[in-house]
Design an enzyme around this catalytic site. Sequence first.
Site, PDB file in Angstrom:
ATOM      1  N   ASP A 193       0.845  -1.284  -0.125  1.00 20.64           N
ATOM      2  CA  ASP A 193       0.013  -0.087   0.042  1.00 20.64           C
ATOM      3  C   ASP A 193       0.692   1.090   0.040  1.00 20.64           C
ATOM      4  O   ASP A 193       0.582   2.139   0.717  1.00 20.64           O
ATOM      5  CB  ASP A 193      -1.038   0.065   1.165  1.00 20.64           C
ATOM      6  N   LYS A 196       2.825   2.945  -5.931  1.00 18.15           N
ATOM      7  CA  LYS A 196       2.321   2.235  -6.968  1.00 18.15           C
ATOM      8  C   LYS A 196       3.184   1.573  -7.745  1.00 18.15           C
ATOM      9  O   LYS A 196       3.128   0.338  -8.136  1.00 18.15           O
ATOM     10  CB  LYS A 196       0.967   2.569  -7.514  1.00 18.15           C
ATOM     11  N   ASP A 221      -3.324  -3.218  -2.479  1.00 17.07           N
ATOM     12  CA  ASP A 221      -4.350  -1.979  -2.351  1.00 17.07           C
ATOM     13  C   ASP A 221      -4.281  -1.239  -3.621  1.00 17.07           C
ATOM     14  O   ASP A 221      -3.091  -1.074  -4.292  1.00 17.07           O
ATOM     15  CB  ASP A 221      -4.398  -1.228  -1.216  1.00 17.07           C
ATOM     16  N   ASN A 222      -5.355  -0.340  -4.007  1.00 14.70           N
ATOM     17  CA  ASN A 222      -5.412   0.519  -4.908  1.00 14.70           C
ATOM     18  C   ASN A 222      -4.795   0.155  -6.382  1.00 14.70           C
ATOM     19  O   ASN A 222      -4.304   0.987  -7.228  1.00 14.70           O
ATOM     20  CB  ASN A 222      -4.478   1.862  -4.604  1.00 14.70           C
ATOM     21  N   GLU A 251     -11.089   4.531  -0.742  1.00 12.77           N
ATOM     22  CA  GLU A 251     -11.402   4.820   0.471  1.00 12.77           C
ATOM     23  C   GLU A 251     -12.258   6.233   0.599  1.00 12.77           C
ATOM     24  O   GLU A 251     -11.711   7.251  -0.077  1.00 12.77           O
ATOM     25  CB  GLU A 251     -10.052   4.964   1.224  1.00 12.77           C
TER      26      GLU A 251
END
Length: 273
Positions: A193, A196, A221-222, A251
């Site tokens: 997280d 990226k 995540d993401n 989120e």
Amino acid sequence: MLEAPSLLLAAFSSGLVLLALLLFLQHRGWIHRGWIFLGWNELILVPIYNLLMGDNKEQRILHYVLQHAVAGDPQSVLETIDAYCSQKEWAMNVGDKKGQIVDAVVREECPSVLLELGAYCGYSAVRMARLLPPSARLLTIEVNPDYAAITQQMLDFAGLQDKVTVIIGASQDIIPQLKKKYDVDMLDMVFLDHWKERYLPDTVLLEECGLLRKGTVLLADNVIFPGAPDFLAHVRGSSRFECTHFSSYLEYSEVVDGLEKAVYLGAGSPAQP
């Protein structure tokens, strides 16, 4: 020297210019609409709040938790952060919706050694550590020393300081040190997280350093927004990983996002059908 009202006007004007540019690019179909959401929150609201309050968003989140959450109660800490970030200021925690997916994976895997890449304010560290068995440990790597300090305070307040080691540094520098310096043999789970663009090179580095065993779970995540396309292409196209996607939302927003679970099958795994 500019006075506060002038600084506020300058920050607001600059933010509007950047937001207008983002809106133009989004209208032309050149960028994801999620960047408009982030632009409004990060380029306009945050600088204004910082000037008005004389601190920064991360400090405000910590202060809100210290004032409103129950000490020694991790769930209360999470709920307080979620309340602040959904009602007052957006922040890049994994959040409650995706957090429930993280909870389910942690409960299913019951990791003894868990690595987190990117601590930010400690939300996900609190979220995962509260579910770990007594003998388990979580190591969280954070490159920003200010964020690392807030994470440590958040963990202390939640009563989870004995389960979590906060490591300050860049992931590419710390990962090769995990075996010798931090007494890590193999990792049972990794939560990605952080930046990226580091998802793929750090995944490769973890494998090269011998930290992944057969069955190690990577949870990223993401992966949809802001997105990690090279990471997704790598794990989904490799015979060494078995992947599952969990669709969700960024989120505290309605922007589509998701998490990718990639189970490491070993270096010599046969090709997947």
